[in-house]
Design an enzyme around this catalytic site. Structure first.
Site, PDB file in Angstrom:
ATOM      1  N   ARG A  17     -11.685   2.458  -9.041  1.00  0.00           N
ATOM      2  CA  ARG A  17     -10.876   3.373  -9.164  1.00  0.00           C
ATOM      3  C   ARG A  17     -10.892   3.960 -10.592  1.00  0.00           C
ATOM      4  NH1 ARG A  17      -5.078   2.502  -6.143  1.00  0.00           N
ATOM      5  NH2 ARG A  17      -6.044   2.156  -4.333  1.00  0.00           N
ATOM      6  N   LEU A  45      10.773 -20.628  -4.717  1.00  0.00           N
ATOM      7  CA  LEU A  45       9.771 -19.658  -4.130  1.00  0.00           C
ATOM      8  C   LEU A  45       8.316 -19.601  -5.061  1.00  0.00           C
ATOM      9  CD1 LEU A  45       8.869 -17.127  -2.069  1.00  0.00           C
ATOM     10  CD2 LEU A  45       9.602 -15.819  -4.131  1.00  0.00           C
ATOM     11  N   ARG A  90       1.786  -5.117   6.198  1.00  0.00           N
ATOM     12  CA  ARG A  90       1.041  -4.050   5.466  1.00  0.00           C
ATOM     13  C   ARG A  90       1.934  -2.821   5.339  1.00  0.00           C
ATOM     14  NH1 ARG A  90      -5.024  -2.387   4.544  1.00  0.00           N
ATOM     15  NH2 ARG A  90      -4.723  -0.675   3.196  1.00  0.00           N
ATOM     16  N   ASP A 103       0.896  -1.215  -0.057  1.00  0.00           N
ATOM     17  CA  ASP A 103      -0.102  -0.119  -0.072  1.00  0.00           C
ATOM     18  C   ASP A 103       0.878   1.220  -0.129  1.00  0.00           C
ATOM     19  OD1 ASP A 103      -2.218   1.543   0.030  1.00  0.00           O
ATOM     20  OD2 ASP A 103      -2.717   1.207   2.116  1.00  0.00           O
ATOM     21  N   TRP A 129     -11.415  -2.180  -8.629  1.00  0.00           N
ATOM     22  CA  TRP A 129     -12.035  -1.942 -10.116  1.00  0.00           C
ATOM     23  C   TRP A 129     -12.895  -0.559 -10.132  1.00  0.00           C
ATOM     24  CZ3 TRP A 129     -10.431  -4.526 -14.005  1.00  0.00           C
ATOM     25  CH2 TRP A 129     -10.074  -5.868 -13.876  1.00  0.00           C
ATOM     26  N   SER A 143      -8.278  -4.881   4.935  1.00  0.00           N
ATOM     27  CA  SER A 143      -8.740  -4.430   3.300  1.00  0.00           C
ATOM     28  C   SER A 143      -9.448  -5.897   2.805  1.00  0.00           C
ATOM     29  CB  SER A 143      -7.817  -3.804   2.657  1.00  0.00           C
ATOM     30  OG  SER A 143      -7.526  -2.586   3.093  1.00  0.00           O
ATOM     31  N   HIS A 179       3.008   3.325  -9.026  1.00  0.00           N
ATOM     32  CA  HIS A 179       2.858   1.876  -9.181  1.00  0.00           C
ATOM     33  C   HIS A 179       4.146   1.337 -10.004  1.00  0.00           C
ATOM     34  CE1 HIS A 179      -1.321   2.161  -7.869  1.00  0.00           C
ATOM     35  NE2 HIS A 179      -1.654   2.948  -8.861  1.00  0.00           N
ATOM     36  N   SER A 209      -7.160  -5.312  -5.760  1.00  0.00           N
ATOM     37  CA  SER A 209      -8.524  -6.038  -5.170  1.00  0.00           C
ATOM     38  C   SER A 209      -9.635  -5.829  -6.096  1.00  0.00           C
ATOM     39  CB  SER A 209      -8.615  -5.252  -3.720  1.00  0.00           C
ATOM     40  OG  SER A 209      -9.320  -3.956  -4.232  1.00  0.00           O
TER      41      SER A 209
HETATM   42  C1  FPP Z   1      -1.673   0.371  -3.434  1.00  0.00           C
HETATM   43  O1  FPP Z   1      -1.230   1.403  -3.591  1.00  0.00           O
HETATM   44  C2  FPP Z   1      -1.237  -0.522  -4.496  1.00  0.00           C
HETATM   45  C3  FPP Z   1      -1.947  -1.171  -5.686  1.00  0.00           C
HETATM   46  C4  FPP Z   1      -3.474  -1.073  -5.383  1.00  0.00           C
HETATM   47  C5  FPP Z   1      -1.446  -1.699  -6.806  1.00  0.00           C
HETATM   48  C6  FPP Z   1      -0.284  -2.595  -6.367  1.00  0.00           C
HETATM   49  C7  FPP Z   1       0.452  -2.862  -7.813  1.00  0.00           C
HETATM   50  C8  FPP Z   1       1.805  -2.751  -7.873  1.00  0.00           C
HETATM   51  C9  FPP Z   1       3.071  -2.618  -6.959  1.00  0.00           C
HETATM   52  C10 FPP Z   1       2.127  -2.951  -9.571  1.00  0.00           C
HETATM   53  C11 FPP Z   1       1.804  -4.108 -10.041  1.00  0.00           C
HETATM   54  C12 FPP Z   1       2.413  -5.385  -9.328  1.00  0.00           C
HETATM   55  C13 FPP Z   1       2.724  -6.334  -9.922  1.00  0.00           C
HETATM   56  C14 FPP Z   1       2.750  -7.656  -9.066  1.00  0.00           C
HETATM   57  C15 FPP Z   1       3.438  -6.808 -11.199  1.00  0.00           C
HETATM   58  P1  FPP Z   1      -2.198   2.577  -3.615  1.00  0.00           P
HETATM   59  O2  FPP Z   1      -2.470   2.941  -5.062  1.00  0.00           O
HETATM   60  O3  FPP Z   1      -3.688   2.133  -2.694  1.00  0.00           O
HETATM   61  O4  FPP Z   1      -1.634   4.038  -2.736  1.00  0.00           O
HETATM   62  P2  FPP Z   1      -2.479   5.090  -2.049  1.00  0.00           P
HETATM   63  O5  FPP Z   1      -3.140   4.215  -0.731  1.00  0.00           O
HETATM   64  O6  FPP Z   1      -1.319   5.966  -1.583  1.00  0.00           O
HETATM   65  O7  FPP Z   1      -3.382   5.529  -2.839  1.00  0.00           O
END
Ligand code: FPP
Length: 247
Positions: free
Chosen positions: A72, A132, A189, A21, A70, A197, A38, A66
């Site tokens: 967002r 792994l 987390r 997160d 969707w 969550s 990201h 999650s």
């Molecule tokens: C949470 O941060 C992160 C996500 C919803 C996406 C996680 C995805 C990646 C790290 C990239 C793709 C992953 C792989 C495995 C290839 P947030 O957007 O909720 O951050 P915020 O809470 O600060 O807004």
């Protein structure tokens, strides 16, 4: 402190699950668009997968998308899907080189077709790897996983393939997406949020929880080792007393 050298290598968790997160807030703090966070998050994924392999973790589950995500903004969802496809196709050879097996949990069918195909291809190409197991939670939520499992069980009861008396913890486990994955001993987390969550609610019944203020793009394998070090200094009692555990 060098946490890796302090670890008891015989007590490394078999399975670590991570709620990644803080990508958005990390990007904002760098005056960049959310997608930049990201992209930087993918670098952390690579680093943490490497670190998990180094200390002998057998399963690493990452909450990548999650069912709630969707909702967002469309552009962010599209960018995340695009990033996922690109990352998976770029990383397959590296997964194979490092003996990493790719698995997924969640409703893959709800992903865009190219994304689902890329994932299925990568799972097939890495299926014989014995190091792994990297489990990506995609279009995943724990409650929807449990609903799907309950429907399958009910269906098998109706068909007389499962007796009601046979329904127990183990049987329910077998109907979840994580059927062949042991429960995580440690759940991490990032980003200073203290929530689950809708992630692995059944599976984390006895997991140790570890929260860090670091945003996911700043989280490195050193931070993973620190979390494992913290875990190794806890007493897991599973409802027993401290004295019972010691004896
Ligand atoms: C949470 O941060 C992160 C996500 C919803 C996406 C996680 C995805 C990646 C790290 C990239 C793709 C992953 C792989 C495995 C290839 P947030 O957007 O909720 O951050 P915020 O809470 O600060 O807004």
């Amino acid at each position: 402190m060098d946490f890796k050298s302090q670890l008891n290598i015989n007590e490394v968790p078999n399975h670590i699950a991570i709620i990644m997160d803080g990508n958005g807030r990390w990007a904002k703090s760098h005056n960049k668009p959310r997608v930049f966070g990201h992209k930087k998050g993918v670098v952390s994924v690579r680093n943490v997968v490497e670190g998990a392999g180094e200390i002998g973790v057998k399963y690493l589950t990452l909450y990548a998308f999650s069912t709630e995500n969707w909702n967002r903004p469309k552009v962010e969802v599209a960018a995340l899907m695009q990033l996922l496809v690109a990352t998976i196709s770029n990383e397959v050879s590296s997964l194979n080189k490092n003996n990493v097996r790719l698995l997924t949990i969640g409703d893959l069918k709800s992903l865009p077709g190219n994304c689902e195909r890329e994932l299925e291809k990568a799972k097939e190409k890495t299926k014989n790897n014995t190091g792994l197991s990297l489990v990506l939670a995609l279009s995943y939520s724990s409650k929807s996983e449990i609903v799907r499992a309950v429907k399958k069980i009910a269906n098998d009861v109706v068909k007389n393939e499962v007796k009601i008396d046979a329904i127990n913890d183990n049987l329910i486990n077998d109907y979840l997406d994580t059927a062949n994955v042991p429960s995580p001993e440690l759940l991490i987390r990032t980003s200073g949020e203290y929530r689950l969550s809708n992630f692995l609610l059944w599976q984390i019944a006895y997991s140790e929880l570890y929260f860090t203020n670091k945003y996911w793009p700043d989280f490195t394998k050193e931070d993973l080792f620190e979390a494992v070090f913290d875990y190794q200094n806890r007493e897991r009692r599973f409802g027993l007393t401290s004295e019972q555990i010691k004896n």
